[in-house]
Design an enzyme around this catalytic site. Structure first.
Site, PDB file in Angstrom:
ATOM      1  N   ASP A  23      30.263  55.286  57.585  1.00 36.64           N
ATOM      2  CA  ASP A  23      31.511  54.570  57.859  1.00 36.64           C
ATOM      3  C   ASP A  23      32.114  54.076  56.556  1.00 36.64           C
ATOM      4  OD1 ASP A  23      31.878  54.673  60.565  1.00 36.64           O
ATOM      5  OD2 ASP A  23      30.700  52.887  60.982  1.00 36.64           O
ATOM      6  N   ASP A  35      29.033  51.977  64.550  1.00 35.05           N
ATOM      7  CA  ASP A  35      29.066  50.594  65.015  1.00 35.05           C
ATOM      8  C   ASP A  35      29.679  50.435  66.400  1.00 35.05           C
ATOM      9  OD1 ASP A  35      31.675  51.144  64.428  1.00 35.05           O
ATOM     10  OD2 ASP A  35      31.853  49.712  62.781  1.00 35.05           O
ATOM     11  N   ASP A  83      30.349  55.549  69.478  1.00 32.26           N
ATOM     12  CA  ASP A  83      29.508  56.227  68.490  1.00 32.26           C
ATOM     13  C   ASP A  83      28.146  56.601  69.056  1.00 32.26           C
ATOM     14  OD1 ASP A  83      31.367  56.052  66.457  1.00 32.26           O
ATOM     15  OD2 ASP A  83      30.703  54.056  65.873  1.00 32.26           O
TER      16      ASP A  83
END
Length: 1096
Positions: free
Chosen positions: A475, A781, A785
């Site tokens: 990320d 997160d 996902d």
């Protein structure tokens, strides 16, 4: 605003069509054990087919299949009970509706300990989902009044209030099953077949010794073996018991969820264990429902109740279906709940109290090495039986002669007991008893150290898998950046504001619209304390940045929200990357506000508002102007968020019964403006990325931001080197999504940055990379996902911003959301591999050398120079220390020295091949280089000790001594030299890749201490414990000779390291025997190797 993905299998996989399933061959391997989520049936087949001397011992650290089945049976019973109770109440409710006179009578709320309702009444209300009972209590507000709770401000939250609630309604904990006692581990250790053989041998030796030599002298041998067995049993039991306690602590840490509650009007973060009845808990997508409760208010709130009901159906919650069950997950929307039951009074509490968390877990490397230890044990038994046949044949025939011509085996000179003890010794020295224990201790120790490095390991297998990672899909927000967002630029009224919080540039009407959109279209909150103190802003980092900016514009949060009422909410969606809200201002006036990714919101706008509040059509020139501003902000690494709205008629809004199905209009929007949010890169992230690249691990950034923002951040972090990079190096999610499977795989190899990606794009990227043979680690997160976290080899969820759904789908939780912590996890994974390799090299040297020496000596002369007692004392003195030093402490005291720098682990470690070849090739497949050094050391020890066995009396100048005494001195000298060789070889095993084996040793006081203890114990055994170990005292000259012979291990290892040997898995030389080793050809990683070259 961004999401990513991760998850886990272990071995590298090849694509097999478009099904998403991967395999190495045309036929599915029923013994392929993935790192996580292995089917119970497959594990059962593996156990049935494997050669196992003692399953309860060999698999003492792995999954207990019977307990898993018992757990599932308990879950089914509790779910069935809940279904029966609810069905009964539904039937009763139906009867009440048809027969109005038969009202459901609610028990009088006579209160408990100062509250207006009793614990059992609340528990029954929620457990039975008794909606009519809730109405008779006065609905949610009535129950809240009885619990002395304000549905807006929550409870007071002072110590006396919390204690009163715990006394009245219990705490949010449940009784846990007590762990196994130490004596249970002692009993497990005693079940080992090798130790049982030794116990039998001890009893036989004791009986034979007392019969032939009398009790005064005859008990030595039997007692010596028994004492050594007890030492081994207790060392094993202590290590098992400590690890059991460690897993209990880790399980408690995993279950200790941090959540927000409203107390005294402010949102605070507390532990799930501190939750009390009456608390008001905000819920958002991805959260776990922390206790049983009733919905106070919610928008598009959907709950996944599969963990409790067993059904995968998503249940919508509203005022007609307000009951929430503990342990369920929020699938969509947001809302607030009133806690009505906690701990054992909830179904989740009953479930958790009925099942116990196992400390064991299936890990592929561990299971395979358990099988290897079993196989070597079978080899030892086979060799021992063969030797027994030879010895018995020679014993009964008397056809073997000594060099002087006399008969070697004379009746009465060698008893059957001595023959049996010699055979048992061969079994003892053949079995690598410390191998499974060492692997488990290594993994467990790495889990503890990872915890200190801000990484909570949820699945033990992730420790070993992380060492094989070839790519990390990370990320951006919070991982590569600090997650400290602030609005630094604003474009409102059709022009850039000289200061983002300069509200004087805008008319009152424009400011009012902006503030209305900020206050109502948010999942965050602002607590405005009395006395003029600074407001407290809570929510996600993006929401906090926008709310803080709104405060600077003069927004009064509570006052603004009170001016209009929310009709319907479209929660922020990571797929559409926008969220909306419809608010009623009074009369027929309705405003629909949208907020989200700037270019996406802009595409839906047909007008814009100037600084005076006048509306204008969105011309192509104005669109280009807005896009130019978005690009400029993105180039400055800013996240661009746009605000827009439209009007709507109240008459066109569906009534409340159908409003949940209403799709908010998202066309014909009027652009209010755009803000640029700055989130600076984390300090040191560039160095961490460079370190990964130098180690052969490619870092890819997967973000929901637009391409320009992603490009700027990637350049700043060092993920991109070329500012002019184009597709497919930097690619947009929708472009990648549109490719065919084959094109996607080819593009995935080259991708460094993916912008505007959805969770599904990240899942597709993970699948494509794994199909190309990569071992993929992915951070995530968000709730969406979860599929990618589960699919990837290592799922890394974020401890701060991660949702509970993401955490449960991951293997490791990064507690500080920092990319540097991800790199530290890779280092620990590499250290696990390095230490296991060291251990195997050392273990094989000991066992192979001892086995060959004893077998050759027993067959040729009928005597074994290394007896069972001596080998067991060697196990206690050296094997235990090497487990803690080589496989646990030595490598981990300085795991960063070369652990991640060794690119070989990524490029050449054929981990899948090691897992899928026959068991007897597993150890050989670790590393040709390490095996070459092992053979050198083993050959040296065997040569020296066999020479001493056959020529020792003459070489040691013992010809003039008594024959029996000379043999004892010779055997003692062989035992002493053998032990000292292992001591010197421990230094070699510390640094198998380096010429300087003493590097860093001065700082490793524990290693030095254990070496010293080993030498002291050996001296005590030789000089003072001769009766027990069958040794005699050695002169100082013989001690020097022993040390001198053992010293040759060092120069021999030094010379061996200078010999050029191709560093490749040894199993490649047996490709014809190892089908799996041919399934990962070099071309699968050749492109990646070019990409992974370190920067010049």
């Amino acid at each position: 605003m961004e999401s990513s993905s991760s998850g886990g299998g272990l071995a590298r996989r090849r694509s097999s069509g478009s099904s998403g399933r991967d395999s190495f061959s045309c036929d599915a391997d029923p013994f392929d054990i993935p790192a996580k989520g292995a089917p119970l049936e497959r594990l059962r087949k593996w156990r049935q087919a494997a050669l196992v001397l003692n399953a309860s011992r060999r698999f003492r650290y792995t999954l207990d299949l019977k307990k898993e089945e018992q757990k599932e049976e308990i879950r089914r019973k509790i779910r069935a009970q809940a279904h029966v109770i609810r069905a009964a109440f539904r039937f009763k409710e139906a009867g009440r509706i048809h027969v109005q006179s038969e009202e459901t009578k609610v028990p009088s709320a006579d209160g408990a300990l100062g509250f207006g309702i009793k614990e059992e009444q609340l528990t029954a209300l929620t457990r039975d989902h008794n909606y009519s009972g809730l109405q008779q209590y006065g609905g949610v507000s009535g129950v809240a009044h009885m619990l002395k709770t304000d549905t807006e401000k929550g409870i007071s939250g002072d110590d006396s209030d919390l204690m009163a609630r715990k006394n009245a309604f219990g705490s949010n904990t449940y009784p846990r099953k007590k762990g196994r006692s130490f004596l249970a581990f002692v009993w497990d250790a005693c079940k080992d077949l090798t130790l049982i053989i030794l116990m039998v041998a001890a009893a036989v030796s004791l009986a034979l010794g007392i019969t032939t030599e009398g009790i005064k002298e005859g008990w030595y041998d039997g007692a010596s073996i028994a004492f050594a067995v007890l030492l081994v049993v207790f060392v094993t039991a202590i290590s098992d018991y400590k690890q059991s306690l460690q897993f209990q602590n880790l399980n408690e840490e995993k279950q200790n969820i941090r959540l927000e509650v409203v107390r005294g009007g402010r949102r605070i973060t507390v532990s799930i264990y501190d939750l009390v009845v009456g608390d008001v808990v905000p819920l958002k997508i991805g959260d776990q429902v922390p206790a049983d409760g009733i919905l106070v208010s919610g928008h598009s709130l959907s709950i996944d109740e599969s963990s409790m009901t067993g059904e995968s159906k998503i249940v919508h919650k509203d005022q007609k279906s307000p009951f929430l069950m503990s342990g369920c997950k929020v699938a969509d929307g947001y809302g607030t709940m009133l806690v009505t039951a906690v701990g054992i009074n909830t179904e989740w509490g009953l479930l958790m109290a009925s099942i116990s968390e196992d400390s064991g877990e299936e890990t592929p490397l561990q299971v395979r090495l358990n099988g290897v230890a079993t196989f070597i044990g079978m080899v030892g038994l086979s060799v021992a039986l063969a030797v027994l046949v030879v010895l018995l044949a020679r014993y009964f025939t008397g056809h073997t002669y000594n060099p002087d011509g006399s008969v070697q085996y004379v009746k009465g000179k060698m008893g059957v007991g001595q023959t049996i003890r010699g055979v048992v010794t061969i079994v003892v020295v053949a079995v690598p008893e410390g191998l499974p224990l060492a692997v488990t201790l290594t993994l467990a120790f790495s889990m503890r150290k990872m915890m200190k490095d801000k990484a909570l390991v949820r699945r033990l297998s992730a420790c070993e898998t992380m060492g094989s990672a070839t790519t990390i899909c990370s990320d951006k927000t919070g991982t590569l950046t600090l997650n400290q967002m602030t609005v630094v630029e604003a474009y409102f009224g059709g022009k850039k504001m000289d200061s983002p919080d300069n509200a004087q540039m805008l008319s009152a009407d424009v400011t009012s619209l902006i503030v209305e959109g900020i206050a109502q279209n948010t999942s965050g909150s602002i607590f405005e304390p009395e006395g003029g103190q600074e407001p407290e802003v809570t929510g996600s980092p993006t929401e906090k940045a926008i709310l803080s900016w709104g405060l600077k514009l003069g927004m009064k949060f509570n006052e603004t929200r009170s001016k209009s009422s929310i009709l319907h909410v479209f929660p922020f969606n990571s797929e559409k990357k926008r969220g909306g809200v419809a608010v009623h201002l009074g009369g027929s006036e309705v405003h629909i506000h949208w907020k989200g990714a700037a270019e996406i919101i802009l595409d839906s706008c047909t007008g814009w508002v100037d600084t005076d509040g006048l509306k204008h059509s969105m011309t192509p020139e104005k669109v280009a102007e807005f896009k130019k501003f978005i690009e400029d902000m993105a180039a400055a690494s800013l996240r661009c968020v746009a605000f827009a709205y439209r009007t709507h008629e109240m008459d066109d809004v569906p009534d409340e019964d159908h409003r949940e199905e209403w799709k908010l209009p998202e066309d014909n929007l009027i652009m209010l403006g755009i803000v640029g949010i700055k989130d600076p890169c984390r300090p040191g992230v560039r160095d961490s990325v460079r370190l990964c690249q130098a180690a052969g691990i490619k870092v890819r950034m997967v973000t929901g931001d637009n391409l320009q923002t992603a490009r700027a951040i990637a350049l700043e972090c060092g993920i991109l080197d070329d500012p002019n990079a184009s597709e497919p190096v930097i690619i947009e999610g929708k472009t990648f999504r549109a490719l065919s499977d084959l094109e996607r795989e080819e593009a995935a190899e080259k991708i460094s940055v993916m912008g505007r990606s959805s969770p599904n794009d990240k899942l597709l990227l993970v699948k494509a990379l794994r199909a190309r043979g990569h071992v993929v680690a992915v951070t995530g997160d968000g709730t969406n996902d979860a599929p990618a976290l589960h699919e990837a080899d290592i799922g890394l969820s974020m401890g701060i911003q991660g949702t509970e759904v993401a955490k449960e789908s991951s293997d490791i939780i990064i507690l500080d959301d920092n990319f540097a912590s991800v790199v530290r996890v890779v280092r620990w994974g590499r250290s696990v591999y390095a230490n296991i390799q060291k251990f195997i090299q050392f273990q094989l040297t000991v066992n192979v050398a001892a086995l060959i020496i004893n077998v050759v000596a027993a067959v040729s002369s009928g005597n074994v120079p290394l007896n069972a007692v001596q080998h067991l004392s060697l196990y206690v003195a050296i094997e235990v220390s090497k487990i803690f030093v080589l496989a646990v402490l030595n490598g981990f005291l300085s795991p960063f020295q070369g652990a991640i720098d060794n690119k070989y682990h990524v490029e050449k470690l054929d981990y899948h091949g090691m897992l899928h070849m026959p068991l007897y090739f597993v150890l050989l497949n670790i590393d040709l280089l390490l095996n070459t050094r092992f053979f050198v050391q083993a050959l040296f020890q065997v040569s020296v000790l066999l020479t001493l066995n056959f020529k020792g009396i003459s070489l040691l100048q013992l010809k003039n001594d008594d024959k029996a005494h000379a043999d004892k001195v010779k055997n003692t000298f062989i035992f002493n030299t053998f032990v000292l060789c292992q001591v010197f070889n421990e230094f070699n095993s510390r640094k198998p890749d380096e010429l300087n084996i003493f590097k860093g040793i001065s700082g490793n006081h524990l290693f030095i201490g254990i070496i010293a203890i080993t030498v002291i114990l050996q001296a005590l055994i030789v000089e003072f414990l001769g009766k027990f170990a069958s040794t005699v005292k050695l002169s100082w000259q013989l001690w020097l000779v022993s040390i001198g012979l053992a010293f040759f291990s060092w120069p021999l290892a030094f010379v061996g390291k200078l010999i050029p040997v191709p560093r490749r898995p040894f199993g490649e030389f047996f490709g014809c025997c190892c089908k799996g080793s041919k399934q990962a050809p070099d071309d699968a990683t050749s492109n990646d190797k070019e990409d992974n070259k370190p920067e010049p």
